[in-house]
Each structure stands twice: as structure tokens, then as C-alpha cells.
Enzyme design. Structure first.
Site, PDB file in Angstrom:
ATOM      1  N   LYS A 137       0.815  -1.215   0.000  1.00 48.18           N
ATOM      2  CA  LYS A 137       0.000   0.000   0.000  1.00 48.18           C
ATOM      3  C   LYS A 137       0.846   1.262   0.000  1.00 48.18           C
ATOM      4  O   LYS A 137       0.340   2.337  -0.266  1.00 48.18           O
ATOM      5  CB  LYS A 137      -0.892   0.000   1.237  1.00 48.18           C
ATOM      6  CG  LYS A 137      -2.062  -0.946   1.128  1.00 48.18           C
ATOM      7  CD  LYS A 137      -3.027  -0.649   2.250  1.00 48.18           C
ATOM      8  CE  LYS A 137      -3.999  -1.785   2.442  1.00 48.18           C
ATOM      9  NZ  LYS A 137      -4.803  -1.574   3.643  1.00 48.18           N
ATOM     10  N   ARG A 138       2.119   1.139   0.338  1.00 48.84           N
ATOM     11  CA  ARG A 138       2.973   2.330   0.329  1.00 48.84           C
ATOM     12  C   ARG A 138       3.179   2.844  -1.096  1.00 48.84           C
ATOM     13  O   ARG A 138       3.568   3.976  -1.315  1.00 48.84           O
ATOM     14  CB  ARG A 138       4.330   2.014   0.962  1.00 48.84           C
ATOM     15  CG  ARG A 138       4.326   2.096   2.468  1.00 48.84           C
ATOM     16  CD  ARG A 138       5.671   1.692   3.041  1.00 48.84           C
ATOM     17  NE  ARG A 138       5.916   0.253   2.799  1.00 48.84           N
ATOM     18  CZ  ARG A 138       6.906  -0.213   2.062  1.00 48.84           C
ATOM     19  NH1 ARG A 138       7.743   0.609   1.462  1.00 48.84           N
ATOM     20  NH2 ARG A 138       7.077  -1.513   1.882  1.00 48.84           N
TER      21      ARG A 138
END
Ligand code: GLU
Length: 481
Positions: free
Chosen positions: A253-254
């Protein structure tokens, strides 16, 4: 009749993996003219509740055009489609398993489970429940329940069986039952775990094909056992290989591109994104890399899937989106830009059409529109000093000779202000100037646009119009003087 489903847990984050699964679920269902694609919301984990998360799921899939035939919003005759509204069903089926000896009550405290884990870890054993509560008699169980002791319901995994998952991509995958944990089916708060709920729902909703991520392959034997315990027919299993980055790392998700909304906000077209996702596992030769969802519905088959780890290669996506944009009509491109929140309706539409046909070739993401088009609608966005610096760097001549070369543009005498004639006049001027072509044309380009890369100069000049060209050249000459 084919029935498929995507079953996201509403986390509030529209992961690209959900789109990937949903696409294949959608396509596979639609191969059957009566097939149905279903969205089921798996929201039984109360700890992970996120306000508005369900809307995120719908919005992201809607943007891609993966519309569900049945869902919590659309309803359908197999509803409710939200697991939190089906709790009594899971209770009923869990009790049935207990009665038939396929599941049992477990009263072990969290402390005992933790201690067990620790011990197993120390001895390098896999973390597994040791079956302590399997031995309880029904009297002991009744007594504990009457005392208000907390319990979970666990699956009774048979001791020595081989469980075979028939997967449409991988073929037969075999698991030994002794490596499977006695899975908790109902938690101490009375909520089902994913494993119970998914099997009950897939059965009751008559899902014929479970197409989901590879991360669930190791759970499939537990699910198959549950189907067997209930005496239900298994669906056809397909576990899609996990999407990765080109360096084979996980898509976390980064990274922006883990989110479906990132693709929307960068200005990729939904049809490109679907084509791109499909290409990651659907091996196609170079001449047939572009296809629509309807082509996919016609031609797709699981036997065509490449099992090697599929990668999301954004450079390839940029290329593909560029091709899609180029293939749009000007009208369609304008619609897409408006949907993308570019206020182009306020521009001179006649001019805009011409600009778009010039820059369409260069646009890879819709968000690049202003960067490519700004100078057609306003003075070049470049300071006087910067313009002078760049013009001289390109002309490699003195300011006075550069001014002289620019002056050819102030005096162009043309019958028609059209690219073809402009181009001829430009080349004649360059000849007369005796300045080499690049050194002659680049300062003009910078003077007119403030940029060193643009569509062909004559086309830019045609769209700008003679008066504007003369005005910008005069300004540039002033800057140089
Ligand atoms: N709720 C699961 C998830 O979030 C669904 C897994 C499945 O499709 O069985 O991925």
C-alpha cells in the site's frame, strides 16, 4: 448457469488486486449469456470496520465498469449480500457441524493458546492447536457453557487424509490433512471466521466458480473439507497468481499504484487498466496486446493463463494508455478530460479540437493535458531570463544574430496561414539565414511555446494564429535585446 463473485473485505483501500480478481470473475461470468457476477461484502471482522469502506469498493469497481448483477446495493434473490447481515445462518451451519461431529467447542483461554504457540515456536514446529478440547464429553461441554465460559467452534480436521484441490490453472494440488490446523469457524464473539462464512455463502449463493487470489490456495483444502462435511458440491476453483512489481516485490500500500484510485487520478483510462491487468497473466503475442473486455469475454479461457508471477509494469501501462488515447476521437477525448475534472469547456472549442489532435499523440496520461497544451491558450509559462538563456543555448549564436533569425517570422508573407505553407516558409527562411536547422528552429520553438518539445512547429503556428505568432516573436526579441 455460471455464477462468480468477488468478495472483498471492506478495508477502505481499493487494492488493485481486487480489480484483478473482479475482472476475471466478471469476464468468466459473462462468457455465459445468463451468467451473473456478484459482489459480496465480507465484513465479519468487527475490529477492522472502516466507515465508508463499502462505498470505496463500489466506486472503484464502477469506475472500471465491472458492474455487479447482484450486490448489497443492487440486491438479488440470494441476499443479503453483506455477511454481517447473515450471522444467524453461520450459527445454524456451525451447530450442524458440531452435531455431526465435524466441529467441536473449544474453551481454551488465549493464555493457553499463546503458551502453546510459544512452545511450538521454540521447538520449530508449525503453530497448531493441539486438540485439547476435542476430548471433552458432552456433559463437560454443557457445564462449561452453563458457567458462561467463552468458547470458539473449531473444525475437526481428519487425521490422515489427502485433500486435492482441482485448480483450473494449476491442475491438482494435494495437501496432507495433518498439516492443517483445526480452524476456528466461530469466534468467541459469535461471529464466523472467513472460512465458514465463505463456504456457506458460496454454497447458498450458488457460486459455480470461485476465482480468487493465490493467497487463498492454502485455505482451499479446509474449504473443500467443509463442502464435504456439509455434503455440498464444490465450486470450480481458480487461484490467480499474485500480482507483483517488476522487481518481483509485493505490491504494498505504500506504493501509489497499489490503489485503483491511483490509476484513475493519474489519468489512465479504465479500459486501458483492464487491458493492462489482463495482459499480466494472459499471454498474447505482440500484435494482439490490445483488447477490450468484450474481446476478453469472447476469447478468454483459463488454459490461456501464464502461471509465472505477473508483474505490473507501469512503463508498459503508459505506453498502452498512450495508444488508447491516440485511438479516441476528439469528442471522446474531450469527454474523458471533463470526467477527469479538466475545465476544458471554458476554452475556445474550435481551437481546442485542433490542439487535441496535435497533442493526442504525445499524451500518455490525461493529467498531462495542461502540460502539453497550456501555451496554446496563454503566454508561454517561462520567465524572461529563462527564455533568453534557453534560446541562446540552442542557437549557439550571439543575441543579435538570434534576434535576426527570429525576425524572419515577423515578416512571413503567406497566402494562407496553414501548416504546409508555414513549413515551406520556415525552411526557406532557415536557408536564407544560413543558420543550421536545429539552431534556427529551437529558439523559435522556445519563443512561441516556452518548451523544447512540442508538436511540429508549423502545426503549432497554424493553431496559434499569425497575430499571436508575431506577438510572441516580438516579445522574445525584446527579451533578447
Ligand atoms: N474476503 C476475502 C478477501 O478479502 C475473499 C477471499 C475469497 O475470495 O474467497 O480477499
Amino acid at each position: 448457469m455460471t455464477r462468480t463473485r468477488v468478495a472483498p473485505s471492506p478495508t477502505g483501500y481499493p487494492h488493485i488486486g481486487t480489480a484483478y480478481q473482479a475482472l476475471f470473475d466478471f469476464v468468466y461470468a459473462k462468457k455465459d449469456p445468463r451468467g451473473k457476477f456478484i459482489i459480496r461484502i465480507e465484513d465479519t471482522d468487527k475490529k477492522r470496520f472502516v466507515e465508508g469502506a463499502e462505498q470505496v469498493v463500489y466506486k472503484s469497481l464502477e469506475w472500471l465498469g465491472l458492474l455487479a448483477d447482484e450486490s448489497p446495493v443492487n440486491g438479488g434473490k440470494y441476499g443479503p449480500y453483506r455477511q454481517s447481515e447473515r450471522l444467524d445462518l453461520y450459527q445454524k451451519y456451525a451447530s450442524e457441524l458440531v452435531e455431526r461431529g465435524h466441529a467441536y467447542y473449544c474453551f481454551c483461554s488465549q493464555e493457553r493458546i499463546d503458551a502453546l504457540r510459544e512452545e511450538q515456536e521454540k521447538n520449530h514446529l508449525p503453530p497448531m492447536y493441539d486438540g485439547f478440547c476435542k476430548k471433552l464429553t458432552s456433559d463437560e461441554i454443557q457445564q462449561k457453557i452453563a458457567n458462561g465460559e467463552k468458547y470458539v467452534i473449531r473444525m475437526r480436521i481428519p487425521e490422515d487424509e489427502i485433500i486435492t484441490v482441482h485448480d483450473s490453472i494449476r491442475g491438482e494440488v494435494k495437501f496432507l490433512s495433518k498439516i492443517l490446523d483445526d480452524q476456528v469457524l466461530v469466534k468467541s464473539d459469535g461471529f464466523p471466521t472467513y472460512h465458514l462464512a465463505v463456504v456457506v455463502d458460496d454454497h447458498l449463493m450458488e457460486i459455480t466458480h470461485v476465482i480468487r487470489g493465490e493467497e487463498w490456495l492454502s485455505s482451499a483444502p479446509k474449504h473443500i473439507l467443509l463442502y464435504k462435511f456439509f455434503g455440498w458440491e464444490e465450486p470450480i476453483w481458480t487461484h490467480l497468481p499474485l500480482l507483483r512489481n517488476p522487481n518481483k516485490g509485493k505490491i504494498s500500500k505504500r506504493m501509489g499504484h497499489a490503489s485503483i484510485f491511483w490509476y484513475r487520478d493519474e489519468g489512465y483510462l479504465p479500459e486501458t487498466v483492464l487491458n493492462f491487468i489482463a495482459l499480466t497473466i494472459w499471454g498474447r503475442d505482440k500484435d494482439h496486446e490490445m483488447f477490450s473486455v468484450s474481446d476478453m469475454i469472447k476469447e478468454f479461457d483459463f488454459s490461456k493463463i501464464r502461471i509465472a508471477a505477473p508483474v505490473l509494469d507501469i512503463a508498459k501501462l503508459d505506453w498502452l494508455n498512450g495508444v488508447y488515447i491516440r485511438n479516441l476521437s476528439i469528442l471522446d477525448l474531450k469527454k474523458r478530460l471533463i470526467q477527469f475534472d479538466q475545465p476544458i469547456q471554458f476554452l475556445d472549442q474550435n481551437k481546442l479540437d485542433k490542439v487535441l489532435s496535435l497533442i493526442k499523440e504525445r499524451m500518455r496520461r490525461l493529467k498531462e493535458f495542461w502540460d502539453l497544451a497550456d501555451y496554446f491558450f496563454a503566454d508561454p509559462k517561462i520567465s524572461k531570463e529563462e527564455m533568453v538563456k534557453q534560446m541562446l543555448k540552442e542557437s549557439k549564436l550571439s543575441p543579435s544574430k538570434t534576434i535576426k533569425d527570429l525576425s524572419y517570422l515577423s515578416n512571413l508573407k503567406l497566402l494562407r496561414w496553414e501548416a504546409k505553407e508555414i513549413d515551406e516558409a520556415l525552411h526557406k527562411s532557415q536557408d536564407n539565414s544560413q543558420t543550421p536547422p536545429r539552431q534556427f528552429f529551437m529558439p523559435i520553438r522556445i519563443a512561441l511555446t516556452g518548451k523544447s518539445q512540442t508538436p511540429p512547429l508549423a502545426n503549432v503556428m497554424e493553431v496559434l494564429g499569425k497575430d499571436e505568432v508575431v506577438k510572441r516573436i516580438a516579445t522574445a526579441k525584446n527579451h533578447l535585446a
